[in-house]
Design a protein around this motif. Sequence first.
Motif, mmCIF file in Angstrom:
data_model
loop_
_atom_site.group_PDB
_atom_site.id
_atom_site.type_symbol
_atom_site.label_atom_id
_atom_site.label_comp_id
_atom_site.label_asym_id
_atom_site.label_seq_id
_atom_site.Cartn_x
_atom_site.Cartn_y
_atom_site.Cartn_z
ATOM 1 N N ARG A 87 40.321 5.726 -45.899
ATOM 2 C CA ARG A 87 40.732 6.705 -44.891
ATOM 3 C C ARG A 87 41.680 6.102 -43.864
ATOM 4 O O ARG A 87 42.730 6.675 -43.557
ATOM 5 N N PHE A 88 41.311 4.961 -43.288
ATOM 6 C CA PHE A 88 42.061 4.402 -42.174
ATOM 7 C C PHE A 88 42.953 3.227 -42.583
ATOM 8 O O PHE A 88 43.763 2.770 -41.770
ATOM 9 N N GLY A 89 42.778 2.730 -43.791
ATOM 10 C CA GLY A 89 43.682 1.709 -44.294
ATOM 11 C C GLY A 89 44.814 2.334 -45.078
ATOM 12 O O GLY A 89 45.947 2.468 -44.596
ATOM 13 N N LEU A 90 44.491 2.776 -46.275
ATOM 14 C CA LEU A 90 45.499 3.425 -47.112
ATOM 15 C C LEU A 90 46.007 4.719 -46.493
ATOM 16 O O LEU A 90 47.203 5.026 -46.538
ATOM 17 N N GLY A 91 45.119 5.493 -45.887
ATOM 18 C CA GLY A 91 45.514 6.786 -45.339
ATOM 19 C C GLY A 91 46.480 6.699 -44.177
ATOM 20 O O GLY A 91 47.346 7.563 -44.020
ATOM 21 N N LEU A 92 46.360 5.667 -43.339
ATOM 22 C CA LEU A 92 47.220 5.533 -42.168
ATOM 23 C C LEU A 92 48.414 4.609 -42.398
ATOM 24 O O LEU A 92 49.414 4.713 -41.687
ATOM 25 N N PHE A 93 48.313 3.712 -43.379
ATOM 26 C CA PHE A 93 49.366 2.719 -43.582
ATOM 27 C C PHE A 93 49.869 2.713 -45.036
ATOM 28 O O PHE A 93 49.976 1.648 -45.653
ATOM 29 N N PRO A 94 50.191 3.860 -45.597
ATOM 30 C CA PRO A 94 50.653 3.856 -46.996
ATOM 31 C C PRO A 94 51.976 3.120 -47.182
ATOM 32 O O PRO A 94 52.237 2.569 -48.254
ATOM 33 N N GLN A 95 52.814 3.092 -46.135
ATOM 34 C CA GLN A 95 54.129 2.489 -46.274
ATOM 35 C C GLN A 95 54.054 0.988 -46.539
ATOM 36 O O GLN A 95 54.871 0.439 -47.281
ATOM 37 N N VAL A 96 53.098 0.307 -45.924
ATOM 38 C CA VAL A 96 52.995 -1.148 -46.098
ATOM 39 C C VAL A 96 51.828 -1.525 -47.003
ATOM 40 O O VAL A 96 51.544 -2.718 -47.166
ATOM 41 N N TRP A 97 51.159 -0.550 -47.565
ATOM 42 C CA TRP A 97 50.040 -0.858 -48.460
ATOM 43 C C TRP A 97 50.441 -1.758 -49.629
ATOM 44 O O TRP A 97 49.688 -2.680 -49.986
#
Length: 496
Positions: free
Chosen positions: A257-267
């Motif tokens: 939720r808060f990793g991939l969901g908020l930072f998809p650009q640098v994932w």
Amino acid sequence: MLSALIWLPIVAATVLLCWPGTLSAAWAQRSAAIAAGAALAIAIALFFQFDPQIHDWQLLEQLPWIEQLGLGYRLGVDGLSLPLVGLNALLTFLIIAGLERQEQRSRLYYGLMLLLSGAVSGAFLAQDLLLFFVFYEVELIPLYLLISIWGGARRGYAATKFLIYTALSGALLLIGFLALTILSGAGSFAYNPNLAAVLPIAQQVTLLVLILVAFGIKTPIVPFHTWLPDAHVEASTPVSMMLAGVLLKLGTYGILRFGLGLFPQVWPIVAPWLAGLAVVSTLYGSLSAIVQQDMKKMVAYSSIGHMGYILLAAAAATPLSLLGAVCQMISHGLISALLFLEVGFVYSRTGTRDLRVLQGLLTPERGLPIVGSLMILAVMASGGLPGMVGFIAEFMIFRGSFSTFTVQTLFCMVGTGLTSVYFLLLVNRAFFGRLPDQMETLPNVALREHIPALMLATLIVIFGVQPQWLVVWTEPATAALGNLAVIASRALDALT
């Protein structure tokens, strides 16, 4: 409905704790069971109100709270959180209503159980970063007390270690959320998938790593795992069921939720490192489980290995792997709860969990044949036997991750084989063979006590035979999240 799911257990816990005069253990359990049953009924009703074709938040509730801080009371449910909310409500009800009554300080015990359940539901339903953090921290208090008061001989050490690790997790999470909101210039802490998109790449990576470490402690991921075996070994059976079944999922849910969901650009930048950590966690947890002589500690280390599968799926971030990750959360929640329950029965009837002592418990005349049968079913499900929910969850993870991280996926697949090894060792040593002559006929487990285990076993088989009944709620949400990661990855490639 969402507020009722959160506040009904919390209010019931407050009433139990503050009730004037004395209250018998039987009445404390009945009162808590009624509250937990009502919360379960609301959770079931959510599935009827929820539209599985919509991938976005549904049943939204928004109220102003502390507007000067940008903090609002925002709740919502989507395909990522709905199954976990249902799992939390189910396990809470089974533990309170179905397990042996807690006679020692019963009002406090059942009040803390309800408070824990309400806080976990609040974390899964929060649509505000700070509101999530509040519930994330609140659940530490009842769990710490449940371990330190009703735990084993080293309960103080285990509870303190758990509190230190998870308090550090909360501190890192708060720093990450505050920095993200301030740097992005957002006027509130409302969850917004585009919140980090305005930040430079370096800042995004720094904040993402901070948040991943916070949730990695909770999951737990190696090398942040050392609190978990101690907490499980010293915790009572019901607390271990809640810890493995639900509370670890706050970490994996937070990563998605808060990793991939908020930072998809640098994932894509951190994904290879996460995949490597997934391999380390899977193999370390599995190999550590093999050498354990304590049944409960073996199951605890198996949880570390199985959480590695979810981390691999998150790193790959394909629609199929993410769908498998959510299914693995539910699968592990059901299976681990059943495993800890049966281990608890063995310990309460024999007085030991030592595999060097136990033998022949499957003996029909003097042993624990039903406990042994349910334990065999649970270990087969954990080992990924087709026809059970563990198989379909792991298959989707490995199939969805293989094209992105081929080598890492192959190593994690070795973990599945190792799961079969250590659980076969457990079953062979403890349940097969001849029951020692010096061990008298073991006290029977009443049929009523088997009901929670039978319900868990039934769900494990049903979702294994008909997985569509599980994935239908989650597939649109995980597909949208996976597609977002693909688009962001292409944008990052173009930028670099």
